[in-house]
Scaffold this motif. Sequence first.
Motif, PDB file in Angstrom:
ATOM      1  N   PHE A  84     -13.942  -5.525   7.222  1.00 39.17           N
ATOM      2  CA  PHE A  84     -13.879  -6.606   7.360  1.00 39.17           C
ATOM      3  C   PHE A  84     -12.834  -7.429   6.005  1.00 39.17           C
ATOM      4  O   PHE A  84     -12.803  -7.369   4.940  1.00 39.17           O
ATOM      5  CB  PHE A  84     -14.248  -7.371   7.239  1.00 39.17           C
ATOM      6  CG  PHE A  84     -15.502  -7.724   8.216  1.00 39.17           C
ATOM      7  CD1 PHE A  84     -14.948  -8.949  10.119  1.00 39.17           C
ATOM      8  CD2 PHE A  84     -16.454  -6.783   9.283  1.00 39.17           C
ATOM      9  CE1 PHE A  84     -15.629  -8.645  10.883  1.00 39.17           C
ATOM     10  CE2 PHE A  84     -17.101  -6.507  10.279  1.00 39.17           C
ATOM     11  CZ  PHE A  84     -16.179  -7.695  10.757  1.00 39.17           C
ATOM     12  N   ILE A  85     -11.715  -8.604   6.512  1.00 39.47           N
ATOM     13  CA  ILE A  85     -10.974  -8.816   5.555  1.00 39.47           C
ATOM     14  C   ILE A  85     -10.917 -10.109   5.514  1.00 39.47           C
ATOM     15  O   ILE A  85     -11.799 -10.599   6.423  1.00 39.47           O
ATOM     16  CB  ILE A  85      -9.375  -8.661   5.511  1.00 39.47           C
ATOM     17  CG1 ILE A  85      -9.363  -9.098   6.981  1.00 39.47           C
ATOM     18  CG2 ILE A  85      -8.997  -7.363   5.633  1.00 39.47           C
ATOM     19  CD1 ILE A  85      -7.799  -9.582   6.660  1.00 39.47           C
ATOM     20  N   LYS A  86     -11.720 -11.039   4.460  1.00 40.59           N
ATOM     21  CA  LYS A  86     -11.274 -12.570   4.590  1.00 40.59           C
ATOM     22  C   LYS A  86      -9.825 -13.004   4.098  1.00 40.59           C
ATOM     23  O   LYS A  86      -9.305 -13.199   3.302  1.00 40.59           O
ATOM     24  CB  LYS A  86     -12.779 -12.911   4.046  1.00 40.59           C
ATOM     25  CG  LYS A  86     -13.132 -14.793   4.023  1.00 40.59           C
ATOM     26  CD  LYS A  86     -14.805 -14.229   3.342  1.00 40.59           C
ATOM     27  CE  LYS A  86     -14.830 -16.096   4.097  1.00 40.59           C
ATOM     28  NZ  LYS A  86     -16.609 -16.473   2.581  1.00 40.59           N
ATOM     29  N   ARG A  87      -9.450 -14.408   4.908  1.00 40.65           N
ATOM     30  CA  ARG A  87      -9.062 -14.722   4.500  1.00 40.65           C
ATOM     31  C   ARG A  87      -8.499 -16.101   5.082  1.00 40.65           C
ATOM     32  O   ARG A  87      -9.029 -16.744   5.993  1.00 40.65           O
ATOM     33  CB  ARG A  87      -7.725 -14.161   5.441  1.00 40.65           C
ATOM     34  CG  ARG A  87      -5.860 -14.829   4.828  1.00 40.65           C
ATOM     35  CD  ARG A  87      -4.801 -13.765   5.268  1.00 40.65           C
ATOM     36  NE  ARG A  87      -4.812 -12.941   6.252  1.00 40.65           N
ATOM     37  CZ  ARG A  87      -3.997 -12.171   6.658  1.00 40.65           C
ATOM     38  NH1 ARG A  87      -2.764 -11.172   5.358  1.00 40.65           N
ATOM     39  NH2 ARG A  87      -4.171 -11.266   7.442  1.00 40.65           N
ATOM     40  N   LEU A  88      -8.436 -17.446   4.214  1.00 46.18           N
ATOM     41  CA  LEU A  88      -8.334 -18.514   4.185  1.00 46.18           C
ATOM     42  C   LEU A  88      -9.629 -19.608   4.949  1.00 46.18           C
ATOM     43  O   LEU A  88     -10.002 -19.731   6.409  1.00 46.18           O
ATOM     44  CB  LEU A  88      -7.312 -18.980   5.516  1.00 46.18           C
ATOM     45  CG  LEU A  88      -5.714 -19.264   5.489  1.00 46.18           C
ATOM     46  CD1 LEU A  88      -4.879 -18.880   6.807  1.00 46.18           C
ATOM     47  CD2 LEU A  88      -5.546 -19.363   4.265  1.00 46.18           C
ATOM     48  N   GLY A 117      -5.551  -1.111   1.266  1.00 41.26           N
ATOM     49  CA  GLY A 117      -5.754  -0.029   0.015  1.00 41.26           C
ATOM     50  C   GLY A 117      -6.303   1.190   0.213  1.00 41.26           C
ATOM     51  O   GLY A 117      -6.274   1.865   0.154  1.00 41.26           O
ATOM     52  N   LEU A 118      -7.151   1.149   2.000  1.00 35.82           N
ATOM     53  CA  LEU A 118      -7.647   2.042   1.950  1.00 35.82           C
ATOM     54  C   LEU A 118      -6.449   3.251   3.514  1.00 35.82           C
ATOM     55  O   LEU A 118      -6.568   2.474   3.763  1.00 35.82           O
ATOM     56  CB  LEU A 118      -8.462   1.877   3.300  1.00 35.82           C
ATOM     57  CG  LEU A 118     -10.174   1.441   2.131  1.00 35.82           C
ATOM     58  CD1 LEU A 118     -10.889   1.392   2.908  1.00 35.82           C
ATOM     59  CD2 LEU A 118     -10.960   1.558   1.048  1.00 35.82           C
ATOM     60  N   LYS A 160      -9.491  -2.602  -1.181  1.00 33.26           N
ATOM     61  CA  LYS A 160      -9.363  -4.137  -2.521  1.00 33.26           C
ATOM     62  C   LYS A 160      -8.108  -4.182  -1.728  1.00 33.26           C
ATOM     63  O   LYS A 160      -6.867  -4.316  -1.266  1.00 33.26           O
ATOM     64  CB  LYS A 160      -8.212  -3.156  -3.286  1.00 33.26           C
ATOM     65  CG  LYS A 160      -6.898  -4.483  -4.613  1.00 33.26           C
ATOM     66  CD  LYS A 160      -6.680  -2.958  -5.969  1.00 33.26           C
ATOM     67  CE  LYS A 160      -5.801  -3.855  -6.826  1.00 33.26           C
ATOM     68  NZ  LYS A 160      -4.585  -3.243  -7.841  1.00 33.26           N
ATOM     69  N   PRO A 161      -8.433  -5.712  -1.907  1.00 32.13           N
ATOM     70  CA  PRO A 161      -7.393  -7.180  -1.281  1.00 32.13           C
ATOM     71  C   PRO A 161      -6.334  -6.892  -1.130  1.00 32.13           C
ATOM     72  O   PRO A 161      -6.032  -7.148  -2.711  1.00 32.13           O
ATOM     73  CB  PRO A 161      -8.237  -8.188  -1.352  1.00 32.13           C
ATOM     74  CG  PRO A 161      -9.269  -8.133  -2.372  1.00 32.13           C
ATOM     75  CD  PRO A 161      -9.478  -6.483  -2.222  1.00 32.13           C
ATOM     76  N   LEU A 168      -8.559 -12.397   0.482  1.00 31.22           N
ATOM     77  CA  LEU A 168      -9.554 -13.088  -1.134  1.00 31.22           C
ATOM     78  C   LEU A 168     -10.971 -11.737  -1.038  1.00 31.22           C
ATOM     79  O   LEU A 168     -10.981 -11.371  -2.261  1.00 31.22           O
ATOM     80  CB  LEU A 168     -10.135 -14.315  -0.672  1.00 31.22           C
ATOM     81  CG  LEU A 168      -8.877 -15.021  -1.329  1.00 31.22           C
ATOM     82  CD1 LEU A 168      -9.929 -16.712  -1.083  1.00 31.22           C
ATOM     83  CD2 LEU A 168      -8.031 -15.390  -1.955  1.00 31.22           C
ATOM     84  N   GLU A 169     -10.513 -11.524   0.252  1.00 32.57           N
ATOM     85  CA  GLU A 169     -11.739  -9.704  -0.053  1.00 32.57           C
ATOM     86  C   GLU A 169     -12.219  -9.356   1.403  1.00 32.57           C
ATOM     87  O   GLU A 169     -11.266  -9.089   1.892  1.00 32.57           O
ATOM     88  CB  GLU A 169     -13.688 -11.014  -0.363  1.00 32.57           C
ATOM     89  CG  GLU A 169     -14.732 -10.144   0.108  1.00 32.57           C
ATOM     90  CD  GLU A 169     -15.841 -11.129   0.297  1.00 32.57           C
ATOM     91  OE1 GLU A 169     -16.984  -9.976   0.652  1.00 32.57           O
ATOM     92  OE2 GLU A 169     -15.589 -12.250   0.035  1.00 32.57           O
ATOM     93  N   VAL A 170     -12.240  -8.490   0.076  1.00 26.53           N
ATOM     94  CA  VAL A 170     -12.527  -6.629   1.588  1.00 26.53           C
ATOM     95  C   VAL A 170     -14.333  -6.276   1.485  1.00 26.53           C
ATOM     96  O   VAL A 170     -14.286  -5.923   0.859  1.00 26.53           O
ATOM     97  CB  VAL A 170     -11.383  -5.626   1.744  1.00 26.53           C
ATOM     98  CG1 VAL A 170     -11.781  -4.849   2.584  1.00 26.53           C
ATOM     99  CG2 VAL A 170     -10.097  -6.196   1.849  1.00 26.53           C
ATOM    100  N   SER A 171     -14.685  -6.252   3.211  1.00 23.50           N
ATOM    101  CA  SER A 171     -16.141  -5.756   2.327  1.00 23.50           C
ATOM    102  C   SER A 171     -16.365  -5.073   3.443  1.00 23.50           C
ATOM    103  O   SER A 171     -16.173  -5.355   4.112  1.00 23.50           O
ATOM    104  CB  SER A 171     -16.936  -7.186   2.580  1.00 23.50           C
ATOM    105  OG  SER A 171     -17.251  -7.782   3.478  1.00 23.50           O
ATOM    106  N   TRP A 172     -17.200  -4.082   3.833  1.00 23.02           N
ATOM    107  CA  TRP A 172     -18.180  -2.988   4.155  1.00 23.02           C
ATOM    108  C   TRP A 172     -18.936  -4.312   5.142  1.00 23.02           C
ATOM    109  O   TRP A 172     -20.122  -4.209   4.537  1.00 23.02           O
ATOM    110  CB  TRP A 172     -18.662  -1.357   4.553  1.00 23.02           C
ATOM    111  CG  TRP A 172     -17.588  -1.029   3.793  1.00 23.02           C
ATOM    112  CD1 TRP A 172     -16.754  -0.821   2.905  1.00 23.02           C
ATOM    113  CD2 TRP A 172     -16.202  -0.312   4.544  1.00 23.02           C
ATOM    114  NE1 TRP A 172     -16.173   0.241   2.300  1.00 23.02           N
ATOM    115  CE2 TRP A 172     -15.465  -0.059   3.711  1.00 23.02           C
ATOM    116  CE3 TRP A 172     -16.563  -0.208   5.826  1.00 23.02           C
ATOM    117  CZ2 TRP A 172     -14.578   1.250   4.778  1.00 23.02           C
ATOM    118  CZ3 TRP A 172     -15.194   1.147   6.840  1.00 23.02           C
ATOM    119  CH2 TRP A 172     -14.597   1.229   5.570  1.00 23.02           C
TER     120      TRP A 172
END
Length: 204
Positions: A84-88, A117-118, A160-161, A168-172
């Motif tokens: 997932f990515i986090k934006r706004l 970045g993957l 890497k976001p 602002l964030e990228v996470s599994w």
Amino acid sequence: MYKVFVNEKKLSFSSSRDESLKNLKYDGISSLEMAIDMLENTSTAAINMYSENVETMWQDFSQMFRIVEAAGGIVLNDHNEILFIKRLGKWDLPKGKIEKGESREVAAVREIAEETGLQEVEILKFMATTYHIYTERNGEKILKTTHWFLMKYHGSHKPKPQTEEGILEVSWKNEEEIRKNVLGKTFKNIELLLNGYWKNKVGN
């Protein structure tokens, strides 16, 4: 059946009435404009637009907008966690506009690499197409059409976001984390896609 989200409210296109929703019989462009206006400007939560010929109705609807195509994916790692990515302030799945001359598959892989970045990502299969409409600053109405793929990440790099794009964030996240912390903090199209993925996973 087609499902389009208007301000996060669902507009369905089907061949028959749905008694669980507000129903509007298709009667040309004016009825489509009425449905959009109700979803944008009233408290109506969802509308089912119905007609014997769903494809004709959908073609008429599509011609009301400039279509922007995008591609992205549900990306799994070796632990079956989803990227997932986090934006706004919203959780989202990585995706982006298809560039001229690109295939949907190439665009999906490129956007994931850019936003997270993957790069060691493999497409497993096509999943679904989602739709939502929005208005540009110049007033132009856009029908955003996003093609989604199920994908697998084979590397070991930390995501890497892409901060220059507001990420602002990228996470599994595993299914429990998604149900607890993502649903309700994402978009309706993403909820629809995730629920379809979990349903098919159980079915398999």
